[in-house]
Scaffold this motif. Structure first.
Motif, PDB file in Angstrom:
ATOM      1  N   ILE A   1      39.538 -88.389  54.115  1.00 13.80           N
ATOM      2  CA  ILE A   1      39.818 -89.457  53.202  1.00 13.80           C
ATOM      3  C   ILE A   1      38.817 -89.048  52.065  1.00 13.80           C
ATOM      4  O   ILE A   1      37.396 -88.914  52.266  1.00 13.80           O
ATOM      5  CB  ILE A   1      39.679 -90.752  53.523  1.00 13.80           C
ATOM      6  CG1 ILE A   1      40.768 -91.052  54.558  1.00 13.80           C
ATOM      7  CG2 ILE A   1      39.967 -91.627  52.439  1.00 13.80           C
ATOM      8  CD1 ILE A   1      42.239 -90.672  54.229  1.00 13.80           C
ATOM      9  N   GLN A   2      39.053 -88.970  50.622  1.00 10.56           N
ATOM     10  CA  GLN A   2      38.329 -89.119  49.453  1.00 10.56           C
ATOM     11  C   GLN A   2      38.421 -90.087  48.784  1.00 10.56           C
ATOM     12  O   GLN A   2      39.481 -90.446  48.372  1.00 10.56           O
ATOM     13  CB  GLN A   2      38.629 -87.827  48.689  1.00 10.56           C
ATOM     14  CG  GLN A   2      37.597 -87.696  47.394  1.00 10.56           C
ATOM     15  CD  GLN A   2      36.095 -87.283  47.878  1.00 10.56           C
ATOM     16  OE1 GLN A   2      35.771 -86.187  48.500  1.00 10.56           O
ATOM     17  NE2 GLN A   2      35.390 -88.300  47.506  1.00 10.56           N
ATOM     18  N   SER A   3      37.316 -91.114  49.006  1.00  5.92           N
ATOM     19  CA  SER A   3      37.322 -92.478  48.226  1.00  5.92           C
ATOM     20  C   SER A   3      37.658 -92.195  46.589  1.00  5.92           C
ATOM     21  O   SER A   3      36.867 -91.222  46.064  1.00  5.92           O
ATOM     22  CB  SER A   3      36.124 -93.269  48.668  1.00  5.92           C
ATOM     23  OG  SER A   3      36.193 -94.320  47.790  1.00  5.92           O
ATOM     24  N   ASN A   4      38.276 -93.114  45.988  1.00  5.99           N
ATOM     25  CA  ASN A   4      38.115 -93.087  44.576  1.00  5.99           C
ATOM     26  C   ASN A   4      37.988 -94.393  43.919  1.00  5.99           C
ATOM     27  O   ASN A   4      39.083 -95.162  43.782  1.00  5.99           O
ATOM     28  CB  ASN A   4      39.614 -92.535  44.037  1.00  5.99           C
ATOM     29  CG  ASN A   4      39.722 -92.323  42.291  1.00  5.99           C
ATOM     30  OD1 ASN A   4      38.392 -92.569  41.963  1.00  5.99           O
ATOM     31  ND2 ASN A   4      40.759 -91.966  42.073  1.00  5.99           N
ATOM     32  N   PRO A   5      36.771 -94.919  43.877  1.00  4.02           N
ATOM     33  CA  PRO A   5      36.288 -96.214  43.465  1.00  4.02           C
ATOM     34  C   PRO A   5      36.784 -96.601  42.066  1.00  4.02           C
ATOM     35  O   PRO A   5      36.725 -97.785  41.398  1.00  4.02           O
ATOM     36  CB  PRO A   5      34.805 -96.188  43.598  1.00  4.02           C
ATOM     37  CG  PRO A   5      34.384 -95.095  43.661  1.00  4.02           C
ATOM     38  CD  PRO A   5      35.498 -94.272  44.186  1.00  4.02           C
ATOM     39  N   TYR A   6      37.116 -95.471  41.204  1.00  4.88           N
ATOM     40  CA  TYR A   6      37.372 -95.700  39.697  1.00  4.88           C
ATOM     41  C   TYR A   6      39.016 -95.971  39.536  1.00  4.88           C
ATOM     42  O   TYR A   6      39.429 -95.639  38.455  1.00  4.88           O
ATOM     43  CB  TYR A   6      37.086 -94.597  39.020  1.00  4.88           C
ATOM     44  CG  TYR A   6      35.391 -94.328  39.086  1.00  4.88           C
ATOM     45  CD1 TYR A   6      34.419 -95.431  38.852  1.00  4.88           C
ATOM     46  CD2 TYR A   6      34.996 -93.174  39.845  1.00  4.88           C
ATOM     47  CE1 TYR A   6      33.198 -95.191  39.230  1.00  4.88           C
ATOM     48  CE2 TYR A   6      33.486 -93.057  39.846  1.00  4.88           C
ATOM     49  CZ  TYR A   6      32.657 -93.988  39.581  1.00  4.88           C
ATOM     50  OH  TYR A   6      31.268 -94.047  39.875  1.00  4.88           O
ATOM     51  N   PHE A   7      39.790 -95.753  40.768  1.00  8.03           N
ATOM     52  CA  PHE A   7      41.091 -96.297  40.556  1.00  8.03           C
ATOM     53  C   PHE A   7      41.814 -97.300  41.437  1.00  8.03           C
ATOM     54  O   PHE A   7      42.275 -96.888  42.650  1.00  8.03           O
ATOM     55  CB  PHE A   7      41.963 -94.606  40.526  1.00  8.03           C
ATOM     56  CG  PHE A   7      43.337 -94.678  39.942  1.00  8.03           C
ATOM     57  CD1 PHE A   7      43.204 -94.336  38.588  1.00  8.03           C
ATOM     58  CD2 PHE A   7      44.341 -94.836  40.714  1.00  8.03           C
ATOM     59  CE1 PHE A   7      44.579 -94.319  38.098  1.00  8.03           C
ATOM     60  CE2 PHE A   7      45.580 -94.685  40.019  1.00  8.03           C
ATOM     61  CZ  PHE A   7      45.712 -94.330  38.613  1.00  8.03           C
ATOM     62  N   ARG A   8      41.416 -98.399  41.241  1.00  7.31           N
ATOM     63  CA  ARG A   8      41.715 -99.400  42.149  1.00  7.31           C
ATOM     64  C   ARG A   8      42.515-100.689  41.666  1.00  7.31           C
ATOM     65  O   ARG A   8      42.685-100.912  40.486  1.00  7.31           O
ATOM     66  CB  ARG A   8      40.415 -99.951  42.586  1.00  7.31           C
ATOM     67  CG  ARG A   8      39.614 -99.207  43.540  1.00  7.31           C
ATOM     68  CD  ARG A   8      39.948 -99.462  44.965  1.00  7.31           C
ATOM     69  NE  ARG A   8      39.122 -98.556  45.726  1.00  7.31           N
ATOM     70  CZ  ARG A   8      39.080 -97.421  46.372  1.00  7.31           C
ATOM     71  NH1 ARG A   8      40.280 -96.693  45.954  1.00  7.31           N
ATOM     72  NH2 ARG A   8      38.529 -96.903  47.320  1.00  7.31           N
ATOM     73  N   LEU A   9      43.091-101.384  42.436  1.00  8.00           N
ATOM     74  CA  LEU A   9      44.111-102.429  42.133  1.00  8.00           C
ATOM     75  C   LEU A   9      43.079-103.505  41.818  1.00  8.00           C
ATOM     76  O   LEU A   9      42.031-103.355  42.480  1.00  8.00           O
ATOM     77  CB  LEU A   9      45.067-102.949  43.178  1.00  8.00           C
ATOM     78  CG  LEU A   9      46.237-102.228  43.449  1.00  8.00           C
ATOM     79  CD1 LEU A   9      46.831-102.619  44.847  1.00  8.00           C
ATOM     80  CD2 LEU A   9      47.322-102.688  42.199  1.00  8.00           C
ATOM     81  N   PRO A  10      43.355-104.102  40.867  1.00  8.43           N
ATOM     82  CA  PRO A  10      42.342-105.332  40.265  1.00  8.43           C
ATOM     83  C   PRO A  10      42.302-106.347  41.488  1.00  8.43           C
ATOM     84  O   PRO A  10      43.202-106.617  42.297  1.00  8.43           O
ATOM     85  CB  PRO A  10      43.121-105.907  39.223  1.00  8.43           C
ATOM     86  CG  PRO A  10      44.655-105.763  39.139  1.00  8.43           C
ATOM     87  CD  PRO A  10      44.465-104.281  39.901  1.00  8.43           C
ATOM     88  N   PRO A  11      41.062-106.906  41.780  1.00  8.58           N
ATOM     89  CA  PRO A  11      40.692-107.702  42.763  1.00  8.58           C
ATOM     90  C   PRO A  11      41.735-108.870  42.931  1.00  8.58           C
ATOM     91  O   PRO A  11      41.523-109.566  44.119  1.00  8.58           O
ATOM     92  CB  PRO A  11      39.385-107.966  42.722  1.00  8.58           C
ATOM     93  CG  PRO A  11      39.109-107.992  41.106  1.00  8.58           C
ATOM     94  CD  PRO A  11      39.954-106.827  40.862  1.00  8.58           C
TER      95      PRO A  11
END
Length: 611
Positions: free
Chosen positions: A453-463
């Protein structure tokens, strides 16, 4: 590694519960900081003669000592990452710095306050390059300021840059080179020369880190001899457990299914591939990517061996491991794309260096674009070559990343990806992308794929369930399927999809799913563009402009906007259309519309995953 996999620690059940609860909420930066914090506590307890609650063999790092505060230069480690490699190296560097008695501040460029630049004393930057010499999306604002007339003079700053890149691109390590030149112009002093790394960056990155830390720790020891003495007399360091599945240790996943999504007669082949993550403990969030460790096409391996007239069973040593030439070319090395590195290597072997050096940069880039490794070997043949010498010019075969098109909330223990195999003609032969053809042609049900898994914290659903506008073409729709599955399971606000492909009848990817979500009001709106259905081509940017009033209204109401897909055409075309929409609907100048989008990006409301 999950905490429960860390063997030997004499913690109580309650302590384990607390540790596991904490670890599940940590970012990598938090984890690195806490490791140093607890290591310092452990060292302090040892100095007091206190019996710690864990044995010396299981301390995170017994080499860290909290020396008396001294007047020292500040140290900041700044990482600018697109796929996570720069971040991973920065975290590793920070942990090593702590072990050596330094006190670094680790900062993601997305969280860095540019005004602090004037206050920095020692700054270590690890940056990747995106596209044709551009910084990653997260670093765009920083680059805009540092390269502008507003950039401050930096005569008190010392810096060092580690640049990551890909030699197959013309502007190799362009982002790092730009920063290095600009810092020099602003008066900053290099701690050591910039290092430019190709895709096999591990060894040069380790050497760069070792050299820079040796310099900084030597300076600190010279200034604080008592602290040096303490550091030299501390206990051994427990090595980190590398058993967790990741890029260096991928999980052998089983392929569940491989389904062709595109209909008969489509000009673009697209596959939906489902992969089991059962028993891996791997987790992900919508927006993350799946790393695939692919093999080269056996047909291409055979063709290369035939052209070189080499025995596939020849024994080789690669990084201390004995293997065969066939295995090395199948699994370990990039044998398709030619790079400047290979060109220089082959020129030396064949005595044709003058031919390649006579080309200017543009001509050399064009030559590499039009010639794979096998084409260069055919054009400048060399018989009787030692296989070991041949592979010295090859790069390691790198994993490929694919946006995950599923949510664990709907598909537990699974990861789905959407793949369009790359196929084209070159010199009269059909050529294929390494990973995409492996996935499309050889990733059959029950076959094994090494993945991580490569995390992508810059492409996230709004919280908090804010509205979202999703824009993508082709396989760029993949993460939005994950978004919708997540909202189907856990709820969320309004959602609007803009999707583009070639033909409605054969290329409408996941059509029935989108229609079901639309019917059930999980998806609020959907607008599609199929470029080859009519004489006049229509793309997603045209649909966005047609709905300019509503798009702007959604943005004013707090919507987050996403772009996923082609970096060369889709992303800039959609961006320019969004600027036009804002310019027209808000009745502002184009520069103000650009600033509107920049503000959205700063606030995490304008996110792009382009390639």
């Amino acid at each position: 590694m999950t905490v429960s996999q860390f063997s030997g620690a004499a913690l109580t059940a309650e302590q384990w519960r607390l540790v596991e609860a904490l670890s599940s909420s940590l970012t990598p930066e938090h984890a690195y900081w806490i490791s140093g914090y607890f290591a310092g506590i452990g060292s302090a307890l040892l100095h007091k003669g206190t019996t710690a609650a864990q044995s010396p063999d299981t301390r995170i790092s017994a080499a860290v000592v909290q020396a008396e505060p001294v007047a020292a230069r500040s140290l900041t480690i700044l990482h600018i990452s697109e796929t996570g490699n720069s971040t991973e190296l920065a975290i590793r560097l920070a942990a090593l710095a702590i072990e050596q008695g330094l006190n670094p501040t680790l900062v993601d460029i997305a969280d860095y306050k540019v005004r602090k630049l004037k206050e920095e004393q020692d700054l270590l930057i690890i940056t990747s390059t995106h596209g044709e010499g551009d910084p990653p999306q997260s670093g765009m604002e920083f680059f805009e300021l540092i390269e502008s007339r507003k950039a401050p003079a930096l005569p008190e700053l010392r810096y060092a840059i580690l640049a990551l890149g890909d030699m197959s691109y013309e502007h190799f390590c362009g982002a790092g080179k730009r920063l290095d030149e600009r810092f020099e112009e602003l008066g900053a002093k290099r701690l050591q020369p910039r290092i430019d790394c190709d895709v096999d960056y591990e060894e040069p990155a380790a050497a760069w880190s070792s050299n820079i830390l040796a310099l900084l720790t030597a300076e600190k020891r010279a200034a604080t001899p008592s602290a040096a003495s303490q550091l030299e007399t501390t206990g051994s360091t427990q090595q980190a457990d590398n058993s967790a599945y990741g890029k260096r240790n991928p999980f052998p996943a089983t392929v569940i299914d491989n389904i062709v999504l595109s209909g008969r007669g489509s000009t673009r082949e697209t596959h939906h591939i489902e992969i089991s993550l059962a028993d891996s403990a791997l987790t992900y969030e919508p927006g993350d990517a799946l790393g695939i460790v692919a093999n080269n096409d056996p047909v291409m391996v055979e063709a290369l061996l035939t052209t070189l007239d080499m025995n596939p069973g020849t024994s080789l040593t690669v990084k201390g491991q004995v293997t065969t030439l066939f295995e090395a070319l199948s699994k370990l090395f990039e044998i398709t794309t030619a790079t400047l590195r290979f060109l220089d290597h082959w020129g030396e072997l064949t005595g044709t260096t003058d031919i390649f050096t006579a080309m200017d940069n543009v001509e050399r880039a064009a030559f590499l674009h039009e010639h794979h490794i096998i084409d260069i070997i055919r054009a400048f043949p060399l018989k009787g070559l030692d296989p070991q010498r041949f592979i010295d010019g090859l790069r390691p075969l790198q994993p490929r990343l694919y946006s995950i098109s599923s949510s664990l909330a709907i598909c537990p223990d699974e990861a789905h990806i959407t793949v369009a195999p790359v196929r084209y003609k070159l010199h009269g032969e059909i050529r294929s992308g390494v990973a995409s053809s492996h996935l499309a042609d050889r990733a059959n049900a029950d076959s094994i794929l090494p993945v991580y898994i490569q995390s992508n914290p810059y492409f996230r659903l709004p919280p908090n369930g804010e509205p979202i506008i999703m824009i993508g073409a082709g396989t760029g729709v993949a993460p939005y399927r994950a978004f919708m599955q997540e909202r189907e399971a856990n709820g969320g606000g309004r959602s609007w999809l803009f999707f583009g492909e070639r033909n409605f009848r054969v290329d409408f990817l996941y059509q029935t799913e989108w229609q079901d979500w639309l019917k059930n009001s999980i998806l609020t709106k959907m607008d599609v563009a199929f470029s080859r259905d009519n004489a006049e081509k229509t793309y997603v940017q045209h649909r966005i402009h047609e709905h300019a009033h509503d798009v702007y209204a959604w943005l004013e109401e707090g919507a987050h906007i996403y772009i996923c897909g082609d970096a060369l055409r889709l992303a800039p075309d959609v961006h320019n259309t969004l600027v036009t929409v804002i310019e027209e609907q808000a009745s502002v100048q184009r520069e103000e519309a650009e600033e509107y989008l920049r503000n959205l990006q700063r606030d995490g409301r304008y996110q792009r995953d382009v390639y």
